[in-house]
Scaffold this active site. Sequence first.
Site, PDB file in Angstrom:
ATOM      1  N   SER A  91      48.144  41.465  36.810  1.00 39.99           N
ATOM      2  CA  SER A  91      48.023  42.867  36.418  1.00 39.99           C
ATOM      3  C   SER A  91      47.581  43.663  37.630  1.00 39.99           C
ATOM      4  O   SER A  91      46.594  43.304  38.287  1.00 39.99           O
ATOM      5  CB  SER A  91      46.992  43.031  35.293  1.00 39.99           C
ATOM      6  OG  SER A  91      46.566  44.382  35.207  1.00 39.99           O
ATOM      7  N   SER A  93      46.391  46.964  37.750  1.00 43.07           N
ATOM      8  CA  SER A  93      45.141  47.704  37.550  1.00 43.07           C
ATOM      9  C   SER A  93      43.951  46.758  37.512  1.00 43.07           C
ATOM     10  O   SER A  93      42.876  47.056  38.061  1.00 43.07           O
ATOM     11  CB  SER A  93      45.209  48.536  36.269  1.00 43.07           C
ATOM     12  OG  SER A  93      45.414  47.721  35.133  1.00 43.07           O
ATOM     13  N   GLY A 259      49.949  48.790  37.097  1.00 45.33           N
ATOM     14  CA  GLY A 259      50.626  48.319  38.295  1.00 45.33           C
ATOM     15  C   GLY A 259      51.916  47.599  37.974  1.00 45.33           C
ATOM     16  O   GLY A 259      52.950  47.822  38.616  1.00 45.33           O
TER      17      GLY A 259
END
Length: 347
Positions: A91, A93, A259
């Site tokens: 991930s 973020s 992201g």
Amino acid sequence: MAKEIAFQMMDTHAGGDVSRIVTGGIDPLPGKTVRAQMEYLRDDADGLRRLLLEEPYGIPEMSVDLIVPATDPQAEWGYIIMEVMGYPIYSGSNTICTATALLEAGLIPKREGVQRFKLEAPAGLVQIEARIKNGVVEAITCEGLPSYIHTHRAKINVPTLGEVTYSVAYSGGFYALVDARELGFSLDKSEEKRLARCAYSIVEAIQASRGFSHYTLGDVGPLPFLHFMGPEEKVAEGFYRSRSATYVHPGVICRSTTGTGTSARMALMQYEGRLNPGDRLETVSLRETGFIGTFTGLGKEEGHAVVENTITGKGYVLARSDIVINCNDPMTRCEGLLPILTSSHPE
């Protein structure tokens, strides 16, 4: 049996998505790699994820990142990502938040200027570039996973919506990509609940109709993500901006554009001939926050055009705290939790 448990945590956010970074109080996990440790939590000790994402301690819109010792000598630390949908292997973020927390907690000493290091995610090694000015972490740039288009402009009949056109990208998880305007959305914050209901219906329909297989990972489970795409604006030569919203099944519209959502979007733009190596895409959320994706290279894997990319954003520290869990509290679920906690003590 211990009645009360404590462990250490730092709350952070990137783009509005809150990541709860667990920095202490957890026993060493079995498994020779961070990926194997993630699989242990997923299969045998899911209590920590459920505890911190459910009442009374959290809400499903949050994420949890557990800091663990790296198993790869090239990495400074490892981390395991937990979300409402389960255990994603990567991930953007969460990586931005984890890197920020490690620097702010002193687990990785800060150095002025541009600082580079590696972390070990369940997906493998991740290169991190931190920009630090006057002791403040100004930005984190992390590698996005190589992303590609699995399905382009397929159609599916969705109850209450009719025929919906979607593409599917892999960018750390499989994403359905849909045009927000075709579904009647301008991607304003006032639409958040309707976006969640719409995405829920589309993802349910796709999951019921088909599965997806990664060219090396194989079956990675039902499609968990959907990305609403707004119109693209050319800000400067090689620099584009688009309003976006990412959905996590079941029921969550992310505060940030994410992201992996940004990486999936870049893969689609490249596939359709609208993005070239070196170009950048800024995705802008319902809350006017953004991540910048950079298209760093193009590869070929198993017949797929694979977009190599980075994601840049800023993480913020919200709180440092000791979380105290009382297993006598009827709202607290301690099942699957006690075996991995070291800091328990009698009530």
